[in-house]
Design an enzyme around this catalytic site. Structure first.
Site, PDB file in Angstrom:
ATOM      1  N   SER A   1      17.201  30.396 -43.816  1.00 48.09           N
ATOM      2  CA  SER A   1      18.288  29.449 -43.551  1.00 48.09           C
ATOM      3  C   SER A   1      17.782  28.021 -43.531  1.00 48.09           C
ATOM      4  CB  SER A   1      18.948  29.763 -42.206  1.00 48.09           C
ATOM      5  OG  SER A   1      19.716  30.928 -42.267  1.00 48.09           O
TER       6      SER A   1
ATOM      7  N   HIS B   1      23.157  26.185 -35.716  1.00 47.43           N
ATOM      8  CA  HIS B   1      22.620  26.506 -37.040  1.00 47.43           C
ATOM      9  C   HIS B   1      23.132  25.545 -38.116  1.00 47.43           C
ATOM     10  CE1 HIS B   1      22.037  29.056 -40.672  1.00 47.43           C
ATOM     11  NE2 HIS B   1      21.073  29.643 -39.988  1.00 47.43           N
TER      12      HIS B   1
ATOM     13  N   ASP C   1      28.640  26.932 -43.097  1.00 49.05           N
ATOM     14  CA  ASP C   1      27.776  27.358 -42.007  1.00 49.05           C
ATOM     15  C   ASP C   1      28.567  27.431 -40.704  1.00 49.05           C
ATOM     16  OD1 ASP C   1      25.230  27.449 -40.267  1.00 49.05           O
ATOM     17  OD2 ASP C   1      24.405  27.296 -42.276  1.00 49.05           O
TER      18      ASP C   1
END
Length: 742
Positions: free
Chosen positions: A530, A206, A141
């Site tokens: 996600s 994220h 990620d």
């Protein structure tokens, strides 16, 4: 709706950081671009792959090729390299001996308190603590914020002895621990942004959010400015985390994704969590995620990947390889609501995140009346960047004709925005300024108020929490099937919470990731597949902690066959929205039966898909062959679901063969139950499966006959029940031509 499709990807980039593929290869000097040359299994007995690669390139480019032509080499878990090539050189290299595929180094853009409890997966569930601490989850990620409370290493001993990875050397700003036991970063796409660091440190947010959802420690009293209050935790709080930073604020490169797979496999991770995906389906071996996850599967590692955020149209799912888990995003029983009050007394309650009340009523202006240049009304009405006149907008609330990210009004000093569009309202996104989203009809009323008043005003209140009584259902943004590469394979596999998820966040990164937004928090609320993917990754790790010898296919089967059925009343796309249903980690540790599959099964599937012996031997590094003995049909892959494409004019008649392995009670008899819709007749033979020992395998056949009766999708299911275990497989028969243009 066409406008929505243009602006929605921008919205998701700004607010959810959902990973979607763009189609541009990396540019360099002259007309050379980066291409990935995939050559299959790791070479054995070769002392220098560099010499081999240079020799291959010299034959294609000429003797003047230099070492700078090779950008990166893959050699730990599979075999290949990244090189700077011209278009005609790509064609030559693709036909060279030993090459499986050559494809562009495409750039990708990025695709909790209540969520685990909603699944019935409380803090008090049984755990195999000594085994869980040996589970290593590889998170590919945007990196991680190691100082977050979610990543404390309290009570954790040294990394498991199987760990062969490392923490990136010479990094003054990053230290690994007994929780984060490995960290690396990858960047083949040139320079990075001004606020980013060449380090595993997460400056986007994220990756931190994802990692804490999978394996974060329990942290009490967390919230986003009072919203979503509770204890934040991951699915496997005692598991270790290995970080592979592949994504940056401008996106992710395919070569970096493949490099991270190369390392993660060799490092010894158990589960790979990857919230990344394509916008359009790609051939299995022209796809970094599919290639990497195939080699992960060969090494006993299950990859969990988000379905994508391109819904709700059919055929938008791109993470669809049979050897990994594809996860849709579903809602939980909590939603965040924001009220908008107009000066004429009208009010609207909408699903949005707003952290503070506006102090007063503010002037309300229509964006089309505030273009930054004459004749720019067609652009300004959508509130896009650099289209609004700051002198007209500053200090006001702007009515926009599209659901966009909010940067346009924010950048010119607006105090708020009211956006009207047709997109379903089923997730609360974070904007850089107070924002409300209303329907087109409601927007017409607001516009009428603006046009009829010389002093139109509005205010937007702080969000409150409400109960989502329809949950779970799949969010509109979640990509839908059918599988456009292998139409006999149902994707997505299942759904997991991916809407309004609270999880860890870098405290020096604004919650909207928009420069100038001065709101910061150690925990943030996000939505997207996600967020669903790490829930499935955590569930897979939990299942593995109870069943450490199970194959990736066995873990995936357990999750699919124990999923809670969902309703096509809230999701008319049925199995193409939610697969087998909502994930159920507690039941998955003891599924009773599993549909297992190994590399040989997938090779047979690939033969049926049209791959040849030469290609497959390069991929596997063994004597795999496509012959009459194994060149069967794609629908006979031992998968825990059934998909049958047809047309309304056809009469269906197909037989599927499956084999199940007993992992429940040694002596048990499973009786089958079929839910059969009108127009179809489904037979199962034999009707009962009687086992006398654990690990015993028995096969059965499912025959489907009949017609669709002019329907686009017909859903059914097969349930094997021994009185203790219920092993459910979805069945979907569908008319491709009615769902998508073919």
């Amino acid at each position: 709706m066409k406008l929505l499709h243009r602006v929605l990807p921008f919205l998701l980039l700004v607010i959810c950081l959902s990973i979607v593929l763009t189609s541009a290869a990396t540019s360099h000097d002259d007309d050379r671009k980066d291409y990935i040359v995939y050559m299959g299994d790791r070479l054995k007995g070769v002392s220098s792959t560099s010499a081999l690669y240079m020799s291959m390139l010299q034959k294609v480019i000429g003797s003047h090729v230099g070492p700078e032509t090779v950008v990166h080499s893959y050699k730990r878990s599979f075999h290949g390299f990244v090189a700077k090539l011209k278009d005609h050189e790509v064609q030559k290299l693709a036909g060279a001996e030993g090459v499986v595929s050559v494809f562009p180094n495409e750039k990708y853009k990025l695709h909790t308190t209540r969520s685990w409890d909603f699944l019935g997966f409380t803090q008090q569930v049984d755990r195999q603590n000594t085994v869980e601490t040996d589970i290593i989850v590889g998170v590919l990620d945007t990196g991680i914020w190691p100082a977050s409370d979610s990543f404390r290493d309290d009570g954790l001993g040294p990394p498991p002895s199987k760990w062969k990875g490392s923490c990136i050397p010479n990094s003054s700003n990053f230290t690994c621990s007994n929780k984060i036991i490995g960290a690396k970063y990858y960047r083949t796409g040139g320079s990075i942004g001004p606020d980013e660091i060449m380090s595993p440190i997460d400056t986007v947010g994220h990756g931190t959010h994802v990692a804490s959802t999978v394996a974060g420690q329990s942290v009490a009293s967390t919230s986003l400015y009072g919203l979503g209050s509770g204890t934040a935790r991951g699915g496997v709080p005692s598991a270790r985390i290995a970080v592979y930073k592949i994504c940056w604020y401008d996106g992710c490169y395919a070569s970096d994704i493949l490099a991270a797979f190369d390392d993660a496999i060799a490092d010894g991770v158990d589960i790979i969590s990857l919230s990344v995906g394509y916008t359009t389906p790609r051939d299995y071996f022209n796809n970094s995620i599919s290639i990497g996850s195939f080699h992960a599967m060969r090494n006993g590692i299950l990859t969990s990947a988000g379905a994508g955020n391109d819904g709700p149209d059919y055929g938008t799912i791109s993470n669809l390889s049979p050897w990994f888990l594809s996860v849709a995003a579903s809602t939980i029983d909590r939603k965040f609501l924001t009220k908008v009050f107009l000066g004429n007394g009208m009010s609207y309650e909408v699903r949005r995140i707003k952290l503070h009340d506006l102090a007063d009523q503010y002037p309300l202006i229509y964006a089309a009346n505030a273009p930054n240049t004459t004749g720019n009304i067609s652009q300004s009405r959508y509130c896009l960047m650099n289209t609004l006149d700051p002198n007209l907008v500053r200090g006001k609330i702007v009515l926009c004709d599209a659901l966009v990210g909010g940067r346009g009004p924010f950048s010119v000093g607006a105090v708020g925005a009211v956006m009207r569009d047709e997109f379903p309202e089923d997730a609360a996104f974070n904007f850089p300024l107070p924002t409300s989203y209303i329907s087109q009809t409601e927007g017409e009323r607001v516009l009428s108020y603006i046009n009829s008043s010389s002093n139109a005003t509005a205010t937007i209140l702080k969000s409150t929490e409400g109960n989502e009584t329809r949950a779970p259902y799949v969010a509109s943004f979640s990509s839908r099937g059918p599988n456009m590469i292998s139409r006999d394979l149902l994707k997505p596999d299942l759904a997991a919470p991916g809407v309004d998820i609270l999880a860890a966040w870098p405290p020096n990164t604004s919650i909207s990731r928009v420069r100038g937004d001065d709101r910061f928090s150690p925990y943030n609320i996000m939505s997207g597949t996600s967020m669903a993917c790490p829930h499935a990754s955590g569930a897979a790790a939990y299942v593995k902690s109870f069943n450490p010898t199970w194959s990736p296919a066995a873990i995936k089967s357990a999750l699919i066959t124990t999923a809670m059925p969902m309703s096509n009343k809230t999701n008319p796309e049925a199995e193409f929205a939610y697969g087998a249903g909502e994930i159920n980690p507690l039941k998955a540790i003891n599924p009773g039966l599993i549909y297992d599959a190994n590399e040989t099964d997938y090779v047979t599937f690939l033969c049926a898909q049209g791959y040849n012996t030469t290609t497959l031997r390069l991929v596997t590094g063994d004597n795999s062959t496509c012959s009459g003995a194994n060149n069967g049909t794609t629908w006979d892959l031992n998968y825990p679901s059934f998909a049958l494409p047809t047309s309304f004019s056809e009469t269906v008649n197909r037989t599927f063969t499956r084999t199940v392995t007993n992992v429940g009670s040694p002596a048990s008899t499973y009786k089958h139950r079929i839910t059969t819709p009108a127009g179809l007749k489904i037979k199962v033979h034999p009707k009962d499966l009687s086992f006398t020992s654990l690990s015993q395998k028995l096969s059965f056949r499912v025959t489907i006959e009949g017609t669709l009766n002019d329907k686009a999708i017909v859903s059914a299911s097969l349930l094997w029940d021994d009185g203790e275990h219920q092993v459910r497989s979805p069945i979907v028969v569908y008319d491709v031509s009615k769902l998508i243009s073919v």
